[in-house]
Design a protein around this motif. Structure first.
Motif, PDB file in Angstrom:
ATOM      1  N   SER A  68       4.369   0.697  -8.187  1.00  0.00           N
ATOM      2  CA  SER A  68       3.718   1.968  -8.483  1.00  0.00           C
ATOM      3  C   SER A  68       2.331   1.969  -7.859  1.00  0.00           C
ATOM      4  O   SER A  68       1.628   0.943  -7.843  1.00  0.00           O
ATOM      5  CB  SER A  68       3.630   2.192  -9.995  1.00  0.00           C
ATOM      6  OG  SER A  68       3.011   1.094 -10.613  1.00  0.00           O
ATOM      7  N   CYS A  69       1.974   3.133  -7.311  1.00  0.00           N
ATOM      8  CA  CYS A  69       0.679   3.268  -6.649  1.00  0.00           C
ATOM      9  C   CYS A  69      -0.428   3.412  -7.687  1.00  0.00           C
ATOM     10  O   CYS A  69      -0.332   4.237  -8.600  1.00  0.00           O
ATOM     11  CB  CYS A  69       0.693   4.487  -5.720  1.00  0.00           C
ATOM     12  SG  CYS A  69      -0.933   4.794  -5.001  1.00  0.00           S
ATOM     13  N   GLN A  70      -1.483   2.604  -7.525  1.00  0.00           N
ATOM     14  CA  GLN A  70      -2.597   2.652  -8.465  1.00  0.00           C
ATOM     15  C   GLN A  70      -3.508   3.844  -8.186  1.00  0.00           C
ATOM     16  O   GLN A  70      -4.364   4.188  -8.996  1.00  0.00           O
ATOM     17  CB  GLN A  70      -3.409   1.354  -8.385  1.00  0.00           C
ATOM     18  CG  GLN A  70      -2.580   0.101  -8.621  1.00  0.00           C
ATOM     19  CD  GLN A  70      -1.829   0.137  -9.951  1.00  0.00           C
ATOM     20  OE1 GLN A  70      -2.432   0.031 -11.013  1.00  0.00           O
ATOM     21  NE2 GLN A  70      -0.513   0.324  -9.899  1.00  0.00           N
ATOM     22  N   GLY A  71      -3.301   4.511  -7.037  1.00  0.00           N
ATOM     23  CA  GLY A  71      -4.115   5.676  -6.710  1.00  0.00           C
ATOM     24  C   GLY A  71      -3.484   6.977  -7.182  1.00  0.00           C
ATOM     25  O   GLY A  71      -4.050   7.699  -8.003  1.00  0.00           O
ATOM     26  N   CYS A  72      -2.266   7.262  -6.717  1.00  0.00           N
ATOM     27  CA  CYS A  72      -1.654   8.563  -7.004  1.00  0.00           C
ATOM     28  C   CYS A  72      -0.464   8.471  -7.959  1.00  0.00           C
ATOM     29  O   CYS A  72       0.129   9.492  -8.316  1.00  0.00           O
ATOM     30  CB  CYS A  72      -1.226   9.252  -5.710  1.00  0.00           C
ATOM     31  SG  CYS A  72       0.172   8.456  -4.884  1.00  0.00           S
ATOM     32  N   GLY A  73      -0.102   7.256  -8.345  1.00  0.00           N
ATOM     33  CA  GLY A  73       0.976   7.121  -9.327  1.00  0.00           C
ATOM     34  C   GLY A  73       2.383   7.165  -8.735  1.00  0.00           C
ATOM     35  O   GLY A  73       3.360   7.081  -9.465  1.00  0.00           O
ATOM     36  N   PHE A  85       0.846  -1.203   0.000  1.00  0.00           N
ATOM     37  CA  PHE A  85       0.000   0.000   0.000  1.00  0.00           C
ATOM     38  C   PHE A  85       0.876   1.246   0.000  1.00  0.00           C
ATOM     39  O   PHE A  85       1.965   1.261   0.567  1.00  0.00           O
ATOM     40  CB  PHE A  85      -0.927   0.006   1.223  1.00  0.00           C
ATOM     41  CG  PHE A  85      -1.852  -1.173   1.241  1.00  0.00           C
ATOM     42  CD1 PHE A  85      -3.028  -1.154   0.494  1.00  0.00           C
ATOM     43  CD2 PHE A  85      -1.545  -2.309   1.965  1.00  0.00           C
ATOM     44  CE1 PHE A  85      -3.873  -2.264   0.483  1.00  0.00           C
ATOM     45  CE2 PHE A  85      -2.380  -3.415   1.958  1.00  0.00           C
ATOM     46  CZ  PHE A  85      -3.555  -3.384   1.213  1.00  0.00           C
ATOM     47  N   CYS A  86       0.367   2.284  -0.641  1.00  0.00           N
ATOM     48  CA  CYS A  86       1.099   3.541  -0.762  1.00  0.00           C
ATOM     49  C   CYS A  86       1.069   4.293   0.571  1.00  0.00           C
ATOM     50  O   CYS A  86       0.001   4.461   1.173  1.00  0.00           O
ATOM     51  CB  CYS A  86       0.432   4.372  -1.852  1.00  0.00           C
ATOM     52  SG  CYS A  86       1.089   6.023  -2.020  1.00  0.00           S
ATOM     53  N   GLY A  87       2.233   4.767   1.002  1.00  0.00           N
ATOM     54  CA  GLY A  87       2.307   5.510   2.251  1.00  0.00           C
ATOM     55  C   GLY A  87       1.765   6.919   2.133  1.00  0.00           C
ATOM     56  O   GLY A  87       1.510   7.586   3.144  1.00  0.00           O
ATOM     57  N   ALA A  88       1.556   7.404   0.894  1.00  0.00           N
ATOM     58  CA  ALA A  88       1.045   8.767   0.695  1.00  0.00           C
ATOM     59  C   ALA A  88      -0.480   8.789   0.628  1.00  0.00           C
ATOM     60  O   ALA A  88      -1.130   9.616   1.274  1.00  0.00           O
ATOM     61  CB  ALA A  88       1.640   9.361  -0.583  1.00  0.00           C
ATOM     62  N   CYS A  89      -1.086   7.871  -0.160  1.00  0.00           N
ATOM     63  CA  CYS A  89      -2.548   7.943  -0.347  1.00  0.00           C
ATOM     64  C   CYS A  89      -3.277   6.685   0.123  1.00  0.00           C
ATOM     65  O   CYS A  89      -4.498   6.644   0.128  1.00  0.00           O
ATOM     66  CB  CYS A  89      -2.877   8.225  -1.818  1.00  0.00           C
ATOM     67  SG  CYS A  89      -2.767   6.777  -2.890  1.00  0.00           S
ATOM     68  N   GLY A  90      -2.519   5.635   0.480  1.00  0.00           N
ATOM     69  CA  GLY A  90      -3.168   4.399   0.945  1.00  0.00           C
ATOM     70  C   GLY A  90      -3.629   3.491  -0.172  1.00  0.00           C
ATOM     71  O   GLY A  90      -4.216   2.440   0.086  1.00  0.00           O
TER      72      GLY A  90
HETATM   73 ZN   LIG Z   1      -0.536   6.626  -3.682  1.00  0.00          ZN
END
Ligand SMILES: [Zn+2]
Length: 299
Positions: free
Chosen positions: A152-157, A134-139
């Motif tokens: 790569s984060c699927q939410g914020c890239g 999981f992304c530490g910036a957007c979850g």
């Molecule tokens: Zn993210």
């Protein structure tokens, strides 16, 4: 300093090619390619303590681990790592054709240098993937790419890359003075057996140089002030994500005041005393080399 354990897997990591998915999938269809299965940080071994390596044709393995992580290419062929941690232990052992799970450090004495290094590298990479889902910036959820060398984060890239945590480790020495032999400072850590002394080590903090980290750690743990700090060598330590940066450092003061938190006691040892105390006996650790290097010198 000699080549240190876990330092050279003899692998070309293919840094300029591993983003090419066709190249990676081509390697996975080659007969000479091997996949190292691991389960929750452990190697999977057969009845003769040999670490299991699987062929890419092992459909069960690929179905269980998803996309294997590319480690590199060596003379014999490409090497990947596969994580079976999601499975229960009997199922993981069965898929890998193994009979038991074992820690790399426990197997070290029976491993070749390149194999020990490749297994340590595999362990560190697989742990990183398990802990960066999981992304530490957007979850958002993250997805592996580049042969497993980024997510790569699927939410914020946002792109995530494998991280290592640097630790400084040092042998503090006091030079010979009139009528006194050279000495080194060793400490017994909380929980260590009586008489079990080791070098000092600690994590490098943000905004800190390695040399400053050495001076801070030694002062915090033992009360000794260190002046000159000289780099000796580094050792990968992916247990789970470290790198050890080794130094010889020179004490400016000798009075010891242990913190009582991390350390039980610290003492100065002459070379004869250090030999008699049998220190530095973990042969897969840079600590062994820091101590042996000093013991091999004469005043
Ligand atoms: Zn993210």
């Amino acid at each position: 300093m000699p080549k240190l354990p876990y330092a050279d897997g003899g692998l070309d990591r293919g840094g300029s090619r591993r983003a090419d998915e066709r190249w990676i999938s081509g390697l996975l269809s080659e007969q000479a390619t091997v996949i190292i299965p691991m389960w929750r940080d452990s190697c999977l071994i057969d009845g003769a303590d040999r670490v299991r390596q699987c062929a890419p044709a092992a459909a069960d393995l690929l179905a269980a681990c998803g996309q294997p992580v590319f480690l590199g290419v060596r003379a014999e062929g490409a090497v990947f790592a596969a994580d079976l941690s999601e499975l229960d232990k009997p199922t993981a052992l069965s898929i890998a054709g193994a009979t038991a799970a074992a820690d790399i450090r426990a197997l070290f004495a029976g491993l070749s240098g390149p194999d020990a290094a490749a297994l340590a590298y595999a362990k560190g990479m697989l742990r990183w993937h398990r802990e960066q889902r999981f992304c530490g910036a957007c979850g958002g959820t993250t997805q592996a790419g580049h042969g497993g060398h980024q997510r790569s984060c699927q939410g914020c890239g946002r792109l995530l890359f494998p991280r290592i945590e640097p630790t400084v480790i040092t042998l503090v020495t006091a030079p010979p003075e009139q009528g006194r032999e050279a000495r080194c400072l060793l400490a017994r850590h909380r929980g260590a057996k009586p008489g079990s002394f080791a070098t000092l080590a600690g994590f490098v903090e943000i905004g800190e140089s390695f040399e400053d980290a050495v001076r801070r750690e030694v002062a915090e743990e033992t009360g000794v002030t260190v002046g000159e700090v000289s780099y000796l060598g580094s050792q990968p330590w992916p247990f789970p994500s470290g790198i050890m940066i080794g130094f010889r450092s020179r004490a400016l003061t000798e009075a010891i005041d242990v913190d009582g938190d991390e350390l039980e006691e610290a003492r100065w040892f002459t070379r004869d005393q250090a030999r008699a105390a049998n220190v530095g006996q973990r042969h897969d650790s840079i600590e062994h080399y820091l101590i042996e290097d000093w013991l091999s010198e004469s005043d």
